[in-house]
Design an enzyme around this catalytic site. Structure first.
Site, mmCIF file in Angstrom:
data_model
loop_
_atom_site.group_PDB
_atom_site.id
_atom_site.type_symbol
_atom_site.label_atom_id
_atom_site.label_comp_id
_atom_site.label_asym_id
_atom_site.label_seq_id
_atom_site.Cartn_x
_atom_site.Cartn_y
_atom_site.Cartn_z
ATOM 1 N N LYS A 43 84.422 -44.809 103.517
ATOM 2 C CA LYS A 43 83.834 -44.659 104.856
ATOM 3 C C LYS A 43 83.398 -46.017 105.413
ATOM 4 O O LYS A 43 83.703 -46.357 106.553
ATOM 5 C CB LYS A 43 82.613 -43.732 104.775
ATOM 6 C CG LYS A 43 81.744 -43.742 105.998
ATOM 7 C CD LYS A 43 80.592 -42.776 105.897
ATOM 8 C CE LYS A 43 79.348 -43.320 105.237
ATOM 9 N NZ LYS A 43 78.552 -44.230 106.083
ATOM 10 N N ASN A 44 82.685 -46.789 104.592
ATOM 11 C CA ASN A 44 82.111 -48.043 105.101
ATOM 12 C C ASN A 44 83.148 -49.147 105.271
ATOM 13 O O ASN A 44 82.829 -50.212 105.784
ATOM 14 C CB ASN A 44 80.975 -48.519 104.191
ATOM 15 C CG ASN A 44 79.728 -47.673 104.365
ATOM 16 O OD1 ASN A 44 79.676 -46.799 105.242
ATOM 17 N ND2 ASN A 44 78.726 -47.905 103.540
ATOM 18 N N CYS A 90 65.908 -44.265 112.142
ATOM 19 C CA CYS A 90 66.685 -43.252 111.430
ATOM 20 C C CYS A 90 65.923 -42.896 110.177
ATOM 21 O O CYS A 90 64.906 -43.509 109.868
ATOM 22 C CB CYS A 90 68.089 -43.723 111.130
ATOM 23 S SG CYS A 90 68.183 -44.700 109.656
ATOM 24 N N ARG A 129 65.601 -49.925 110.732
ATOM 25 C CA ARG A 129 66.952 -50.473 110.852
ATOM 26 C C ARG A 129 67.235 -51.136 112.198
ATOM 27 O O ARG A 129 68.073 -50.662 112.976
ATOM 28 C CB ARG A 129 67.989 -49.379 110.564
ATOM 29 C CG ARG A 129 67.849 -48.827 109.173
ATOM 30 C CD ARG A 129 68.859 -47.760 108.868
ATOM 31 N NE ARG A 129 70.081 -48.301 108.338
ATOM 32 C CZ ARG A 129 71.072 -47.546 107.856
ATOM 33 N NH1 ARG A 129 70.974 -46.251 107.865
ATOM 34 N NH2 ARG A 129 72.149 -48.097 107.372
ATOM 35 N N ASP A 187 72.900 -47.546 98.257
ATOM 36 C CA ASP A 187 73.617 -46.282 98.473
ATOM 37 C C ASP A 187 73.803 -45.477 97.179
ATOM 38 O O ASP A 187 74.306 -44.353 97.223
ATOM 39 C CB ASP A 187 74.988 -46.550 99.120
ATOM 40 C CG ASP A 187 74.869 -46.824 100.618
ATOM 41 O OD1 ASP A 187 73.769 -46.670 101.164
ATOM 42 O OD2 ASP A 187 75.888 -47.197 101.227
ATOM 43 N N ARG A 205 79.076 -36.229 106.435
ATOM 44 C CA ARG A 205 79.223 -37.569 107.023
ATOM 45 C C ARG A 205 79.888 -38.524 106.040
ATOM 46 O O ARG A 205 80.504 -39.501 106.464
ATOM 47 C CB ARG A 205 77.839 -38.129 107.394
ATOM 48 C CG ARG A 205 77.236 -37.483 108.617
ATOM 49 C CD ARG A 205 76.010 -38.268 109.072
ATOM 50 N NE ARG A 205 76.274 -39.680 108.909
ATOM 51 C CZ ARG A 205 75.423 -40.554 108.364
ATOM 52 N NH1 ARG A 205 74.245 -40.171 107.962
ATOM 53 N NH2 ARG A 205 75.753 -41.817 108.241
HETATM 54 C C1 UD1 Z 1 75.313 -50.718 105.655
HETATM 55 C C2 UD1 Z 1 76.020 -49.477 105.170
HETATM 56 C C3 UD1 Z 1 75.039 -48.529 104.494
HETATM 57 C C4 UD1 Z 1 74.252 -49.270 103.412
HETATM 58 C C5 UD1 Z 1 73.655 -50.570 103.941
HETATM 59 C C6 UD1 Z 1 73.025 -51.411 102.859
HETATM 60 C C7 UD1 Z 1 77.861 -49.183 106.723
HETATM 61 C C8 UD1 Z 1 78.447 -48.408 107.845
HETATM 62 N N1 UD1 Z 1 76.637 -48.814 106.315
HETATM 63 O O1 UD1 Z 1 74.353 -50.339 106.625
HETATM 64 O O2 UD1 Z 1 75.760 -47.452 103.918
HETATM 65 O O3 UD1 Z 1 73.202 -48.450 102.948
HETATM 66 O O4 UD1 Z 1 74.680 -51.364 104.569
HETATM 67 O O5 UD1 Z 1 73.957 -51.739 101.878
HETATM 68 O O6 UD1 Z 1 78.489 -50.081 106.181
HETATM 69 N N2 UD1 Z 1 68.169 -55.328 109.111
HETATM 70 C C9 UD1 Z 1 67.379 -56.015 110.001
HETATM 71 N N3 UD1 Z 1 67.956 -56.551 111.119
HETATM 72 C C10 UD1 Z 1 69.294 -56.439 111.391
HETATM 73 C C11 UD1 Z 1 70.089 -55.723 110.470
HETATM 74 C C12 UD1 Z 1 69.507 -55.196 109.344
HETATM 75 O O7 UD1 Z 1 66.176 -56.143 109.804
HETATM 76 O O8 UD1 Z 1 69.755 -56.951 112.412
HETATM 77 C C13 UD1 Z 1 67.570 -54.730 107.892
HETATM 78 C C14 UD1 Z 1 67.622 -53.218 107.912
HETATM 79 O O9 UD1 Z 1 66.539 -52.659 108.599
HETATM 80 C C15 UD1 Z 1 67.596 -52.888 106.436
HETATM 81 C C16 UD1 Z 1 68.370 -54.043 105.823
HETATM 82 O O10 UD1 Z 1 68.356 -55.081 106.790
HETATM 83 O O11 UD1 Z 1 66.298 -52.876 105.946
HETATM 84 C C17 UD1 Z 1 69.812 -53.700 105.426
HETATM 85 O O12 UD1 Z 1 70.498 -53.273 106.527
HETATM 86 P P1 UD1 Z 1 72.060 -53.523 106.722
HETATM 87 O O13 UD1 Z 1 72.627 -54.322 105.617
HETATM 88 O O14 UD1 Z 1 72.241 -54.036 108.111
HETATM 89 O O15 UD1 Z 1 72.609 -52.058 106.632
HETATM 90 P P2 UD1 Z 1 73.693 -51.434 107.564
HETATM 91 O O16 UD1 Z 1 74.695 -52.499 107.864
HETATM 92 O O17 UD1 Z 1 73.078 -50.716 108.689
#
Ligand code: UD1
Length: 421
Positions: A22-23, A116, A121, A306, A398
């Site tokens: 998925k990712n 969420c 996030r 995850d 999902r």
């Molecule tokens: C992706 C994965 C999800 C996985 C996560 C962590 C996809 C579609 N989803 O989610 O399954 O659980 O990586 O491995 O690939 N953060 C900030 N600012 C930002 C972005 C992130 O503060 O601009 C923080 C988030 O709140 C969180 C952490 O960074 O605490 C990790 O988030 P991130 O790596 O961005 O996760 P996703 O990319 O949303």
């Protein structure tokens, strides 16, 4: 809403094919926006999130069709670079269209994903990167509006505060069509990021270093459509590893490689689980004695967040006490209260859960508000005494393709119950 009904206590044995990731599929589908023409993606899992992404691509002006593991995306003509709230709220990963839209159209209006179930996030790192590449970013009425004066982003040196996974992917897509070179530092190193870079390079991009913490992107003037098969899902594979471990079963996970699962395999081996490479996948043999094992989640190549809920469920059956610390998300313990309702003994203090192993779990009615938490409850149901109903199957759909069908083939007593039965 459908439920999953499970009668626990079966030892699961057999071979299970691992579906496309998925990712990996979601950012690749979003990246198709970067090139006009006809794209063909194979081994795409039949998941709710994938269908949300194809609907979003349609809404933007592409023509995306899913059929039997294959998605065809046709892009010809104008794109309306607006990602509306009704789709973004269903799937946070909708934000993955932001980078491709800004690169292609010079502007984008994307609904903020909002809070969420697993924490706030934010997307500040995505936006910081786009600003550094010359974009103006404004937040208006719940939408982020990004405009690039002159229409084309320019290369920049960007250091991420945290190795955000989708943030790295968005910025890689944005930089692919920028003028000049972009260097991203402190990038996410997940295999799906490497896969996206591979796909973008196939489309004609010039990206080096994906899979390490520094990625360098030499912008090009245009990209072309491709055919591509999506890599297997390491989280689905990891979840089936926990299934084998929890049921003292014997499973062959077909089609998945060792490397992306190193951290999970190391911890499962520490817990006493037998894991071996086979020619066509990985064999996992559970033991009747589960050794208590501490885990700290970290960005790749650390132990993946995850897999935290599923691993915690396994530790509920260990002979002793384990500590599970979540460092990636601030609020990812929703499964704890539900596992405790099934007879587990878990106490949360801040970011650490202390799990005292119990003799057995008991079937119960449970529900979760997150994809991986739901998976942990299904595995709990497989080992619990009596019947478990997992409500809000929506979350499982999902991220897990045909989960109950795959489990039935391994000997589980599990079925989908329509409606609120
Ligand atoms: C992706 C994965 C999800 C996985 C996560 C962590 C996809 C579609 N989803 O989610 O399954 O659980 O990586 O491995 O690939 N953060 C900030 N600012 C930002 C972005 C992130 O503060 O601009 C923080 C988030 O709140 C969180 C952490 O960074 O605490 C990790 O988030 P991130 O790596 O961005 O996760 P996703 O990319 O949303």
């Amino acid at each position: 809403m459908d439920s999953i009904r499970i009668v626990g206590g079966k030892r699961l044995v057999g071979a299970v094919p691992i579906s496309g990731a998925k990712n990996a599929a979601l950012p690749i589908l979003a990246a198709s926006l970067l090139a006009d023409g006809n794209h063909v993606f194979r081994n795409v899992p039949n998941l709710r999130d994938v269908h949300t992404m194809t609907r979003l691509l349609d809404r933007l002006g592409a023509r995306a069709r899913y059929s039997d593991g294959c998605v065809q995306v046709e892009l010809a003509g104008a794109i309306d670079p607006t990602a509306p709230y009704d789709l973004v709220k269903q799937m946070r990963a909708s934000v993955l269209v932001l980078g491709p839209l800004v690169a292609r159209c010079g502007r984008a209006v994307v609904s903020l994903p909002g809070g969420c179930a697993i924490g706030a996030r934010p997307i500040d790192q995505h936006l910081k990167g786009l600003s550094a590449m010359g974009a103006d970013v404004e937040l208006r009425h719940g939408y982020v509006e990004v405009t690039v004066p002159g229409g084309r982003l320019r290369g920049a040196d960007i250091r991420l505060d945290f190795p955000t996974h989708t943030g790295t992917e968005n910025l890689m897509c944005a930089a692919a069509l920028a003028r000049g070179r972009t260097t991203l530092t402190n990038c996410a190193r997940e295999p799906e990021v490497e896969e996206l870079a591979h796909v973008l390079n196939k489309m004609g991009a010039r990206i080096e270093g994906a899979g390490t913490s520094v990625i360098s992107i030499e912008g090009v003037d245009s990209l072309h459509p491709i055919e591509h098969a999506i890599i297997p899902d390491r989280v689905e594979a990891g979840t089936f590893m926990v299934v084998a471990a929890a049921t003292a079963g014997d499973l062959l996970l077909r089609g998945i490689a060792f490397e992306p699962l190193q951290a999970v395999i190391a911890k499962l081996r520490e817990a006493g689980v037998g894991i071996e490479r086979e020619d066509d996948g990985i064999r996992v043999v559970g033991s009747h004695v589960i050794v208590p094992t501490d885990v700290i989640t970290q960005p790749h190549p650390g132990f993946p967040t995850d897999m935290q809920a599923q691993f915690m469920m396994l530790m509920c059956l260990a002979k002793g006490t384990s500590r599970i610390t979540e460092t990636v998300f601030e609020n990812r313990f929703m499964h704890v209260s539900e596992l405790n309702r099934m007879g587990a003994d878990i106490q949360v203090n801040g970011r650490t859960a202390t799990v005292r192993g119990v003799e057995k779990l008991q079937g119960a009615e449970v529900m979760a508000t997150d994809l991986r938490a739901s998976a942990s409850l299904v595995v709990a149901g497989l080992v619990a005494e009596g019947t478990t109903y997992v409500r809000r199957v929506y979350h499982l759909d999902r991220g897990y393709e045909h989960i109950e069908k795959k489990l039935v083939q391994l000997g589980a007593q599990i079925e989908r119950v329509p409606g609120d039965a």
